[in-house]
Design an enzyme around this catalytic site. Structure first.
Site, mmCIF file in Angstrom:
data_model
loop_
_atom_site.group_PDB
_atom_site.id
_atom_site.type_symbol
_atom_site.label_atom_id
_atom_site.label_comp_id
_atom_site.label_asym_id
_atom_site.label_seq_id
_atom_site.Cartn_x
_atom_site.Cartn_y
_atom_site.Cartn_z
ATOM 1 C CD GLU B 254 24.978 29.272 23.776
ATOM 2 O OE1 GLU B 254 25.551 30.382 23.758
ATOM 3 O OE2 GLU B 254 25.465 28.263 23.262
ATOM 4 C CG HIS B 350 27.668 38.150 26.454
ATOM 5 N ND1 HIS B 350 27.124 38.309 27.705
ATOM 6 C CD2 HIS B 350 28.182 36.890 26.444
ATOM 7 C CE1 HIS B 350 27.284 37.196 28.400
ATOM 8 N NE2 HIS B 350 27.938 36.330 27.663
ATOM 9 N NE ARG B 385 32.833 33.998 25.858
ATOM 10 C CZ ARG B 385 31.872 33.594 26.695
ATOM 11 N NH1 ARG B 385 31.944 32.435 27.303
ATOM 12 N NH2 ARG B 385 30.827 34.357 26.941
HETATM 13 C C1 LIG Z 1 25.287 37.604 32.445
HETATM 14 C C2 LIG Z 1 26.511 36.851 32.021
HETATM 15 C C3 LIG Z 1 26.471 35.454 31.925
HETATM 16 C C4 LIG Z 1 27.585 34.736 31.530
HETATM 17 N N1 LIG Z 1 27.520 33.359 31.490
HETATM 18 C C5 LIG Z 1 28.635 32.652 31.178
HETATM 19 C C6 LIG Z 1 28.630 31.219 31.205
HETATM 20 O O1 LIG Z 1 27.624 30.583 31.524
HETATM 21 N N2 LIG Z 1 29.750 30.554 30.879
HETATM 22 C C7 LIG Z 1 30.898 31.205 30.558
HETATM 23 O O2 LIG Z 1 31.891 30.543 30.298
HETATM 24 N N3 LIG Z 1 30.938 32.560 30.535
HETATM 25 C C8 LIG Z 1 29.840 33.292 30.831
HETATM 26 N N4 LIG Z 1 29.891 34.678 30.807
HETATM 27 C C9 LIG Z 1 31.159 35.333 30.548
HETATM 28 C C10 LIG Z 1 32.023 35.276 31.793
HETATM 29 O O3 LIG Z 1 31.220 35.375 32.931
HETATM 30 C C11 LIG Z 1 33.015 36.411 31.833
HETATM 31 O O4 LIG Z 1 33.681 36.496 30.635
HETATM 32 C C12 LIG Z 1 34.009 36.138 32.937
HETATM 33 O O5 LIG Z 1 33.367 35.984 34.159
HETATM 34 C C13 LIG Z 1 35.067 37.206 33.034
HETATM 35 O O6 LIG Z 1 35.883 36.894 34.142
HETATM 36 P P1 LIG Z 1 37.182 37.708 34.460
HETATM 37 O O7 LIG Z 1 37.781 37.067 35.645
HETATM 38 O O8 LIG Z 1 37.992 37.848 33.232
HETATM 39 O O9 LIG Z 1 36.646 39.147 34.808
HETATM 40 P P2 LIG Z 1 35.510 39.615 35.851
HETATM 41 O O10 LIG Z 1 34.873 38.515 36.565
HETATM 42 O O11 LIG Z 1 34.657 40.570 35.174
HETATM 43 O O12 LIG Z 1 36.363 40.413 36.863
HETATM 44 C C14 LIG Z 1 36.960 41.643 36.516
HETATM 45 C C15 LIG Z 1 37.552 42.196 37.764
HETATM 46 O O13 LIG Z 1 38.421 43.255 37.448
HETATM 47 C C16 LIG Z 1 38.182 44.330 38.308
HETATM 48 N N5 LIG Z 1 38.631 45.552 37.663
HETATM 49 C C17 LIG Z 1 38.315 45.998 36.416
HETATM 50 N N6 LIG Z 1 38.926 47.176 36.196
HETATM 51 C C18 LIG Z 1 39.639 47.470 37.302
HETATM 52 C C19 LIG Z 1 40.457 48.573 37.688
HETATM 53 N N7 LIG Z 1 40.677 49.605 36.883
HETATM 54 N N8 LIG Z 1 41.007 48.553 38.917
HETATM 55 C C20 LIG Z 1 40.779 47.525 39.764
HETATM 56 N N9 LIG Z 1 40.022 46.464 39.445
HETATM 57 C C21 LIG Z 1 39.457 46.446 38.235
HETATM 58 C C22 LIG Z 1 36.711 44.267 38.571
HETATM 59 O O14 LIG Z 1 36.377 44.962 39.711
HETATM 60 C C23 LIG Z 1 36.520 42.764 38.717
HETATM 61 O O15 LIG Z 1 36.838 42.367 40.012
HETATM 62 C C24 LIG Z 1 28.775 35.409 31.202
HETATM 63 C C25 LIG Z 1 28.818 36.799 31.285
HETATM 64 C C26 LIG Z 1 27.704 37.530 31.686
HETATM 65 C C27 LIG Z 1 27.790 39.016 31.744
#
Ligand SMILES: Cc1cc2nc3c(=O)[nH]c(=O)nc-3n(C[C@H](O)[C@H](O)[C@H](O)COP(=O)(O)OP(=O)(O)OC[C@H]3O[C@@H](n4cnc5c(N)ncnc54)[C@H](O)[C@@H]3O)c2cc1C
Ligand code: SF4
Ligand code: SF4
Ligand code: FES
Lengths: 244, 572
Positions: B254, B350, B385
């Site tokens: 974005e 997304h 969001r």
């Molecule tokens: C391309 C892209 C660009 C984005 N840009 C932005 C942005 O600019 N600004 C913003 O605010 N957000 C952005 N987002 C959204 C944001 O990045 C994500 O929502 C956020 O990073 C999620 O973080 P998290 O810590 O919740 O999970 P994640 O970073 O996805 O981590 C999940 C973790 O859980 C682990 N896991 C999952 N299932 C299991 C299991 N069964 N056993 C063991 N481990 C498991 C995975 O291995 C991983 O380590 C973007 C998303 C994408 C895809």
């Protein structure tokens, strides 16, 4: 439909050999797409690492036609299709299975490097021109392709003495952080083995983030080491370049 | 059968090593807990690494009028008031401090002229609010957290997948999983568990999400008896790549629009003038995604069925400096030079607004000892969001979850592991190897993605949703019959057979919730119920397991206190 022939390494720690797969080609296809196609249609247990499919996570490293590359950024239309495309795991690291290698050594090296330590009493004012330099190194996605290609690791397997280009990049990011107060120069020389690098620049050539590993990270770090200690290779380079 | 497995013990076990999981680990560590972190991929490769545009925090470095109140209001309005207001308040108040903390741990953000953290505009944010590093903010964030965590001594179990939570009576006792590398089993005993497993996008065909996003955390928590909430709210980002086919769905940040990029249809019209004349291209994601979808459906789409997004009116050097990874992404994957011509973009699945229902202050779920943060948790974002609000969410609630989990661990006795549950978990994992000549998990996954894409997409209606539920039943049966080839050694097919179960659970939760909500709000659009409905505006859908049945009920949206209510209502 046009087809490509792939020879993909199949095997594990015990050994293995290439297996041949035929994959239909779609416009704009990359090697990782082909590997996924093989998984979905021919070999569901083909081991491949990937996450982002967009060159951002550094998971999908392998050697395509002998060259270390991110498979998600290697376009099929940039490869000759009249002969089989070979896909092999990174050679510098032990194979776990198929294209997946054991890169845990890198994580162990990383742990040794002392982290950022801010100068006491800083007011956290930092200017763009001061971060530009360190930001280049912070682009590293830890694909370990530079580690794979570096002869000190690849051919000479000096894992014990030599940290490899990835970690010189990391040290450079820390050393060139405008507010960092720690010196890692002694460590570079004694533990990370920067002296073993003879500036072949192979690492720079394969870096998908286009980090100027040798010119911007390694040479300046070597200079710091020279200022404190002595490095024969850099002395030679300086001489050739006619620097003082 | 007696299963062989290794056992590890921690006070706090964190499942997930993205921003939320790592920040939770640091939070728990600061309280003196012994912390373990488990993740499916290598450390540093979680989704967080892919985040591009930035972290939303009202630091007021660029627009000095910004403050937490405005951020709070933007978040609530973006979420169509379905948010948990207290979470939105905590988030807005604490985000700036969490960003400063990252800087103190070594992160290097882009700077303002006077040496502060630079902030950029994003959809739905009144002020320029997103702290960023070009378009690789997530990389900066995850490296900073990961380096700090490793340095401070968290134990990280990489390429290790949790397939089941273990319980000791009513509370969580640990988790069962397997090492991808050798396929061996592992059991973690812990007094507290934090779910930081991210989203569910891999159940859709066109998605910006990686193989990891299969809703494991939500399905595991649901299995353990926790409540899920707001599951109908799946965010379709308006701008994914549409061409070539292999890159379909990959995100176009974005930040392109934040930096001045403009959307046009094939006739060259700036169609956002029609859908949101005030905010135009920087309207909220739900609105822009529907606008593009509608343009395409009405025949004004581009050659490959999308819209044009153009930033080439800006100087080439500026584009390359502010959006370097977009520049490379298009150049290398689509043969498009974005400094010279437009990109083709279309909606892509997304982000998951819904997830595990948590307490606002402590991030605890409805099951004792189980916490959740980040994309796996629900509440902060309501029905939609805002961009940048996820990375800040991870920091704010990751920290709170970690701290509360450590606190909980301090106050409870050691948990007991039940070998019956462990045996059952192992049997379940191994079942696909026992079956001969079953279907491949890949074909079941493909059909699931088709179903969710076609029937539970951007625009929904009753018939489609009912059909989706029928299809999901059939898919569940098929998933129960898949067989896998090869050995237990790093076997993606085997892994997918596990993932399918979680994806099917969350898909069903999404579909049931979407069917129940007979209105259109935020990311949930019902063609058969196109407007907002006042009664639905006061309810969250909650999903909980009863025996083997999925139960849906409604729960009242917590009411805003008077002053905040007024703040949200103010026109500015
Ligand atoms: C391309 C892209 C660009 C984005 N840009 C932005 C942005 O600019 N600004 C913003 O605010 N957000 C952005 N987002 C959204 C944001 O990045 C994500 O929502 C956020 O990073 C999620 O973080 P998290 O810590 O919740 O999970 P994640 O970073 O996805 O981590 C999940 C973790 O859980 C682990 N896991 C999952 N299932 C299991 C299991 N069964 N056993 C063991 N481990 C498991 C995975 O291995 C991983 O380590 C973007 C998303 C994408 C895809
Ligand atoms: S320049 Fe140095 S680090 Fe890089 S590949 Fe050559 S020897 Fe290795
Ligand atoms: S420096 Fe470049 S090649 Fe080396 S690991 Fe980092 S991104 Fe990869
Ligand atoms: S899959 Fe992330 S770099 Fe290739």
């Amino acid at each position: 439909m046009a087809e490509a022939i792939f020879e993909v390494f199949r095997g594990d720690r015990e050994g293995g050999q290439p297996a041949t797969y035929r994959v239909p080609i779609a416009p704009g296809m990359v090697v990782l797409d082909a590997l996924h196609h093989i998984q979905a249609h021919q070999a569901p247990d083909l081991a491949v690492r990937w996450n982002c499919k967009a060159g951002k996570c550094g998971s999908c490293s392998a050697e395509v036609n002998g060259r270390p590359r991110l498979t998600c950024k290697t376009r099929m239309d940039a490869l000759p299709l009249d002969k089989p495309i070979t896909v092999q795991p990174m050679k510098a690291f032990p194979v776990i299975k198929d294209l997946v290698t054991d890169v845990s050594w890198n994580y162990r090296v990383n742990k040794k490097i002392p982290p950022f330590e801010p100068r006491p009493g800083t007011d956290w004012k930092i200017y763009q021109e001061d971060v530009d330099r360190a930001q280049e190194f912070r682009k590293c996605i830890e694909c370990f392709l530079c580690q794979d290609v570096c002869h000190v690791l690849r051919e000479h397997e000096e894992m014990e003495q030599f940290a490899g280009p990835r970690f010189f990049v990391r040290v450079a990011a820390l050393e060139m952080h405008p507010l960092d107060s720690k010196s890692r120069t002694r460590m570079l020389k004694e533990e990370l083995g920067i002296g073993l690098c003879n500036i072949t620049k192979c690492c720079t050539e394969v870096c998908p983030e286009e980090i100027h590993i040798t010119d911007n990270a390694i040479i300046p770090l070597k200079e710091r080491v020279v200022d404190e200690f002595y490095d024969p290779v850099l002395m030679l380079v300086r001489k050739i370049r006619g620097e003082k | 059968m007696t299963t062989e497995y290794e056992t590890h013990e921690h006070d706090v076990l964190i499942i997930g090593a993205g921003g939320a999981g790592l920040r939770a680990a640091l939070g728990a560590l600061a309280q003196g807990a012994r912390v373990g972190v488990v993740c499916k991929s290598l450390l540093g490769k979680a989704h967080t690494v892919m985040a591009e545009g930035g972290i939303a925090a009202a630091m007021a470095n660029v627009d000095t009028a910004d403050d937490w109140r405005t951020h709070f209001r933007d978040t609530m309005r973006g979420g169509k008031l379905l948010n948990n207001w207290r979470m939105a308040q905590i988030h807005a108040q604490e985000a700036p401090e969490r960003v400063r903390e990252l800087e103190q741990w070594g992160a290097l953000f882009d700077r303002t002229e006077d040496g502060q953290i630079l902030q950029r505009a994003f959809g739905g944010h009144t002020f320029r609010r997103l702290c960023h590093v070009g378009d690789r903010t997530g990389l900066e964030m995850i490296r900073t957290l990961q380096d700090r965590g490793v340095q401070l001594g968290i134990d990280v179990y990489m390429e290790c997948t949790i397939s089941r939570l273990l319980k000791d009576g009513d509370r969580v006792a640990g988790a069962f999983g397997y090492w991808r590398e050798q396929g061996r089993f592992v059991v973690f005993r812990a007094k507290s568990i934090v779910m930081a497993t991210g989203g569910i996008g891999k159940a859709w065909k066109i998605t910006s999400n990686s193989w990891e996003y299969t809703g494991d955390g939500m399905a595991l928590a649901y299995g353990a008896g926790a409540e899920l909430m707001d599951m109908e709210f799946v965010q379709f980002h308006p701008t994914g790549m549409v061409w070539p086919p292999g890159v379909q769905g990959i995100l176009v940040t974005e930040a392109v629009r934040g930096e001045g990029g403009v959307l046009r249809n094939k006739l060259g019209q700036r169609f956002m003038e029609k859908y949101d004349p005030k905010k135009l291209d920087l309207s909220t994601r739900d609105v822009v995604a529907r606008a593009i979808y509608t343009e395409v459906r009405e025949g004004r789409g581009t050659e490959h069925g999308g819209a044009y997004l153009d930033i080439s009116q800006k100087p080439a050097d500026y584009v390359k400096k502010k959006l370097p990874s977009m520049y490379h992404q298009f150049k290398e994957l689509a043969d498009v030079d974005i400094t010279k011509g437009p990109m083709e973009v279309g909606p892509t699945c997304h982000y998951m607004m819904g997830g595990i229902r948590v307490d606002a202050e402590t991030a605890k779920s409805s099951v004792s000892g189980l916490f959740a943060a980040g994309e796996a948790a629900a509440g902060l974002h309501g029905a939609n969001r805002l961009g940048g609000n996820s990375l800040s969410d991870l920091l704010v609630f990751g920290r709170r979850a970690g701290m509360a989990a450590a606190e909980h661990a301090n106050h409870v006795s050691t948990t007991a592991l039940d070998s019956g549950q462990i045996e059952e978990a192992a049997r379940e994992m191994l079942a696909p190897f026992e079956r001969d000549a079953g279907e491949s998990p890949y074909t079941v996954h493909r059909d699931l993605q088709e179903t969710m894409q076609n029937l539970v997409g951007i625009f929904r209606n009753k018939e489609d949703l009912i059909r989706a539920l029928e299809e999901l039943e059939k898919l569940k049966e098929r998933a129960g019959r898949v067989s896998v080839e090869g050995s237990r050694l790093f076997n993606p097919g085997w892994h997918l057979a596990q993932d399918l179960k979680a994806m099917l659970t969350v898909s069903e939760a999404v579909t049931r919730s979407a069917l129940a909500r007979e209105e259109s709000r935020g990311a949930h659009s019902r063609i058969d119920h196109p407007g907002l409905d006042a009664t639905w505006g006061t309810k969250n859908n909650v999903i909980v397991r009863e025996g083997s049945a999925m139960m849906l009920r409604q729960s009242a949206v917590p009411e805003l206190p008077g002053d905040l209510k007024q703040l949200v209502a103010e026109e500015k």
